[in-house]
Design a protein around this motif. Structure first.
Motif, PDB file in Angstrom:
ATOM      1  N   GLY A   1       0.841  -1.187   0.000  1.00 56.29           N
ATOM      2  CA  GLY A   1       0.000   0.000   0.000  1.00 56.29           C
ATOM      3  C   GLY A   1       0.875   1.236   0.000  1.00 56.29           C
ATOM      4  O   GLY A   1       2.088   1.161  -0.247  1.00 56.29           O
TER       5      GLY A   1
ATOM      6  N   PHE B   1       3.778  -4.482   5.097  1.00 56.92           N
ATOM      7  CA  PHE B   1       3.003  -4.418   6.339  1.00 56.92           C
ATOM      8  C   PHE B   1       3.606  -3.430   7.347  1.00 56.92           C
ATOM      9  O   PHE B   1       3.979  -3.804   8.461  1.00 56.92           O
ATOM     10  CB  PHE B   1       2.878  -5.807   6.968  1.00 56.92           C
TER      11      PHE B   1
ATOM     12  N   ARG C   1      -1.175   0.856   9.064  1.00 49.53           N
ATOM     13  CA  ARG C   1      -2.079   0.484  10.162  1.00 49.53           C
ATOM     14  C   ARG C   1      -2.327  -1.025  10.175  1.00 49.53           C
ATOM     15  O   ARG C   1      -2.368  -1.650  11.242  1.00 49.53           O
ATOM     16  CB  ARG C   1      -3.402   1.230  10.025  1.00 49.53           C
ATOM     17  N   ALA C   2      -2.506  -1.609   8.986  1.00 48.97           N
ATOM     18  CA  ALA C   2      -2.723  -3.057   8.919  1.00 48.97           C
ATOM     19  C   ALA C   2      -1.494  -3.812   9.416  1.00 48.97           C
ATOM     20  O   ALA C   2      -1.612  -4.842  10.097  1.00 48.97           O
ATOM     21  CB  ALA C   2      -3.065  -3.469   7.484  1.00 48.97           C
TER      22      ALA C   2
ATOM     23  N   ASN D   1      -4.220   1.437  -5.084  1.00 45.69           N
ATOM     24  CA  ASN D   1      -4.388   0.187  -4.330  1.00 45.69           C
ATOM     25  C   ASN D   1      -5.410  -0.753  -4.966  1.00 45.69           C
ATOM     26  O   ASN D   1      -6.069  -1.537  -4.269  1.00 45.69           O
ATOM     27  CB  ASN D   1      -4.798   0.476  -2.879  1.00 45.69           C
TER      28      ASN D   1
ATOM     29  N   HIS E   1      -7.014 -10.565   5.654  1.00 48.41           N
ATOM     30  CA  HIS E   1      -6.013  -9.510   5.727  1.00 48.41           C
ATOM     31  C   HIS E   1      -6.311  -8.606   6.922  1.00 48.41           C
ATOM     32  O   HIS E   1      -7.470  -8.326   7.221  1.00 48.41           O
ATOM     33  CB  HIS E   1      -6.055  -8.695   4.435  1.00 48.41           C
TER      34      HIS E   1
ATOM     35  N   ALA F   1      -6.139  -5.527   7.090  1.00 50.76           N
ATOM     36  CA  ALA F   1      -6.906  -4.367   6.624  1.00 50.76           C
ATOM     37  C   ALA F   1      -8.405  -4.669   6.658  1.00 50.76           C
ATOM     38  O   ALA F   1      -9.221  -3.775   6.922  1.00 50.76           O
ATOM     39  CB  ALA F   1      -6.474  -3.975   5.214  1.00 50.76           C
ATOM     40  N   TYR F   2      -8.779  -5.920   6.382  1.00 56.79           N
ATOM     41  CA  TYR F   2     -10.185  -6.319   6.467  1.00 56.79           C
ATOM     42  C   TYR F   2     -10.679  -6.225   7.907  1.00 56.79           C
ATOM     43  O   TYR F   2     -11.811  -5.808   8.170  1.00 56.79           O
ATOM     44  CB  TYR F   2     -10.338  -7.741   5.929  1.00 56.79           C
TER      45      TYR F   2
ATOM     46  N   LEU G   1      -9.602  -4.169  10.170  1.00 54.74           N
ATOM     47  CA  LEU G   1      -9.771  -2.760  10.519  1.00 54.74           C
ATOM     48  C   LEU G   1     -11.128  -2.243  10.051  1.00 54.74           C
ATOM     49  O   LEU G   1     -11.739  -1.401  10.709  1.00 54.74           O
ATOM     50  CB  LEU G   1      -8.648  -1.924   9.902  1.00 54.74           C
ATOM     51  N   ARG G   2     -11.603  -2.767   8.926  1.00 53.94           N
ATOM     52  CA  ARG G   2     -12.909  -2.355   8.406  1.00 53.94           C
ATOM     53  C   ARG G   2     -14.046  -3.136   9.042  1.00 53.94           C
ATOM     54  O   ARG G   2     -15.184  -2.671   9.088  1.00 53.94           O
ATOM     55  CB  ARG G   2     -12.960  -2.538   6.887  1.00 53.94           C
TER      56      ARG G   2
END
Length: 258
Positions: free
Chosen positions: A119, A129, A132-133, A165, A229, A231-232, A234-235
């Motif tokens: 990212g 990595f 944030r992830a 991304n 992931h 990131a997933y 975090l969402r």
């Protein structure tokens, strides 16, 4: 001439451009990179003229995957593989990325984690990595006694950041897969952790990470655990319970392998 934008509007516009991946100013006027790519491709496809009066000489066709396979096979160690990736010019993502994101962590680790693609933060720092992830991933690893400094080695399917991304294209994954497979062979971990849909597609030939996660598979001749992931997470923080179960599964597997 005074700008029509006030300070706050200009700052908001700049923040948006940074979020979209703009990291440096190259010239005052915008450049249509897509038009440049089309021109380069047209030049590659155009027949070259031979000697005066001779028939056009066709450019030899290039198989990017075959060239990737040859370059990866010739690399005897990790520094040589990184150099081979840096010299590989058939992936268009390289032209728009700031950094080659090769790896991070302990090369002698028992656990090798394969993510998807860099990212913005990873592209800026040249390590996988680290945003944030990545910070969440480090906390997850620490919770089961693992760390990238001592016991985990991390890489991605793609070493260059896709624009905005976006998901990698199938041909981009195909080009990078020989390098990834050689990467795994050189590190030779006891097991793999496959993070995200793109990684599952590349190494398992399947997508649907929320269905695949938590069930041991086999990839590149060794046990492989798919997981969502960070990131997933975090969402979708409600999915952290399942992610924690996956980390416990990883801890148990390491014990059983000795």
């Amino acid at each position: 001439m005074e700008s029509a934008l006030d300070w706050h509007a200009a700052r908001a516009a700049l923040d948006w451009q940074l979020e979209m991946g703009v990291s440096e100013t190259l010239c005052e006027a915008p450049v249509d990179r897509f038009a440049l790519e089309d021109a380069v491709k047209a030049e590659r496809l155009a027949p070259r003229r031979g000697a005066a009066g001779a028939a056009p000489v066709a450019e030899p066709e290039v198989d990017p995957v075959a060239e990737a396979q040859a370059a990866a096979a010739a690399a005897p160690d990790l520094p040589a593989l990184a150099a081979a990736l840096a010299a590989y010019d058939h992936c268009e993502l390289k032209r728009g990325a700031r950094s080659l994101v090769f790896s991070d962590g302990a090369a002698a680790a028992r656990v090798m984690l394969v993510g998807e693609a860099p990212g913005r933060d990873e592209d800026l720092q040249g390590k996988p990595f680290v945003g944030r992830a990545g910070q969440l991933l480090d906390r997850m690893l620490a919770a089961v006694g693992l760390s990238r400094d001592e016991s985990v080695y991390i890489t991605n399917v793609l070493p260059w950041r896709p624009p905005q991304n976006r998901d990698p294209k199938p041909d981009e994954i195909a080009m990078m897969l020989p390098f990834l497979k050689k990467h795994i062979a050189l590190v030779d971990p006891d097991l793999l952790v496959i993070v995200g849909n793109i990684s599952a597609q590349a190494l398992l030939g399947r997508r649907g990470i929320t269905r695949l996660r938590g069930t041991w598979q086999e990839a590149e001749g060794r046990p492989a655990l798919p997981m969502v992931h960070p990131a997933y997470l975090l969402r979708n923080p409600g999915f952290k319970r399942e992610a924690w179960n996956d980390m416990l599964e990883l801890k148990v597997k390491l014990r059983t392998l000795g």
